[in-house]
Design an enzyme around this catalytic site. Structure first.
Site, PDB file in Angstrom:
ATOM      1  CG  HIS A 148      53.706  42.351  33.070  1.00 45.70           C
ATOM      2  ND1 HIS A 148      52.669  41.445  33.029  1.00 45.70           N
ATOM      3  CD2 HIS A 148      54.778  41.646  33.519  1.00 45.70           C
ATOM      4  CE1 HIS A 148      53.092  40.261  33.427  1.00 45.70           C
ATOM      5  NE2 HIS A 148      54.374  40.356  33.735  1.00 45.70           N
ATOM      6  CD  GLU A 149      58.499  43.042  33.749  1.00 44.37           C
ATOM      7  OE1 GLU A 149      58.803  42.677  34.903  1.00 44.37           O
ATOM      8  OE2 GLU A 149      58.236  42.246  32.838  1.00 44.37           O
ATOM      9  CG  HIS A 152      56.014  41.211  38.120  1.00 46.03           C
ATOM     10  ND1 HIS A 152      55.412  40.094  38.657  1.00 46.03           N
ATOM     11  CD2 HIS A 152      56.137  40.963  36.784  1.00 46.03           C
ATOM     12  CE1 HIS A 152      55.176  39.210  37.697  1.00 46.03           C
ATOM     13  NE2 HIS A 152      55.594  39.717  36.560  1.00 46.03           N
ATOM     14  CD  GLU A 225      54.654  36.719  34.889  1.00 48.43           C
ATOM     15  OE1 GLU A 225      54.377  37.524  33.977  1.00 48.43           O
ATOM     16  OE2 GLU A 225      55.544  36.936  35.728  1.00 48.43           O
TER      17      GLU A 225
END
Length: 293
Positions: A148-149, A152, A225
């Site tokens: 997930h990071e 980003h 997100e």
């Protein structure tokens, strides 16, 4: 992953306030006063854009340094144990899959299940996880959070945020100076130049409008997100990301992260002042979005 946005916004607002006061003391605001009576709107717009984007870009440039110092994150240069080795290798593999440069990998001390990513660009980033995440999540769940990071970073969210914040800053500064001008003229009857009322009113209006403008930035954050969740599902697998979000629902504790960096974390708990100011969508909505994709 709720640290990134509050860190960026608070740093940004602090820089704007500092620059505004400094430029006022240096007399730069005088260029906004044409012939001593009316605002020069062209000069004001240029001034607002330079100051607004300047503050935003400085915040972006400082983001890694600020995050490290505010969380006490320790970068892993050489892994000292199997957990650190797994962490670095997982991020390395995910970064390669996402097509980005290898980020710095760090751990910070916190009982929360949390992680964040920040940095100026896709090839100069930082990914950090809490000790709580490493202790409370299994490796499949932790892998999904890391993905997930990394997503980003790959999506360029920090740069996009900086540009959006720059636009928001520009309008906040522009409108606050107009409000200060109106109050100075209509209430305090200043006829030549700008008096102290203009300066004080402008600063107050800038702070109030800045808080309201945060709604725009928070909306952007919530949309990003969902996209980062989808990116994690592609890199690590949808089931792992859903499991990670479920773990957050079960294990969530009040965050011990500094408020200034809470918006770059993963937890996404409900805000006490309403959804408009939430940096993350509710966890259940994120799970539903993944399951329906």
């Amino acid at each position: 992953m709720m640290k990134r946005i509050f860190l960026f916004i608070v740093t940004n607002l602090a820089i704007l306030l500092m620059l505004s006061i400094t430029l006022r003391l240096l007399g730069v605001d005088r260029i906004l006063d044409a012939e001593g009576s009316e605002l020069n709107f062209n000069a004001l717009l240029v001034f607002s854009a330079v100051l607004g984007f300047g503050g935003s870009l400085i915040s972006l440039a400082m983001s890694k340094w600020s995050a490290k110092h505010m969380t006490g994150a320790m970068v892993i240069d050489v892994p000292s144990n199997s957990t650190e080795g797994w962490l670095v290798e997982t991020v390395r593999r995910q970064a390669k899959a996402a097509g980005i440069g290898m980020p710095e990998v760090a751990i910070y001390d916190s009982p929360d299940i949390n992680a964040f990513a920040t940095g100026m660009n896709r090839n100069n980033a930082l990914v950090a996880v809490s000790t709580g995440l490493l202790q409370k999540m299994n490796r499949d769940e932790a892998e999904a959070v890391l993905a997930h990071e990394v997503s980003h970073v790959a999506n360029g969210d920090m740069v996009t945020l900086a540009l959006i914040q720059g636009v928001v800053n520009t309008f906040v500064i522009f409108l606050s100076r107009i409000i200060g001008h109106i109050v100075d003229r209509a209430v305090f009857k200043s006829e030549e130049g700008h008096g102290p009322a203009y300066f004080v009113t402008s600063l107050i209006a800038q702070m109030v409008l800045g808080i309201l403008a945060t709604i725009i930035v928070m909306w952007f954050s919530r949309q990003r997100e969902f996209r980062a969740d989808a990116g994690s599902a592609q890199i690590s697998g949808r089931n792992k990301m859903v499991a990670a979000l479920r773990r957050l629902q079960q294990e969530y504790e009040p965050s011990h992260l500094p408020d200034k960096i809470a918006a770059f974390g993963i937890s996404g708990q409900k805000s006490q002042i309403g959804r408009l100011f939430m940096s993350h969508p509710p966890l259940e909505e994120r799970i539903q979005a993944l399951q329906s994709a």
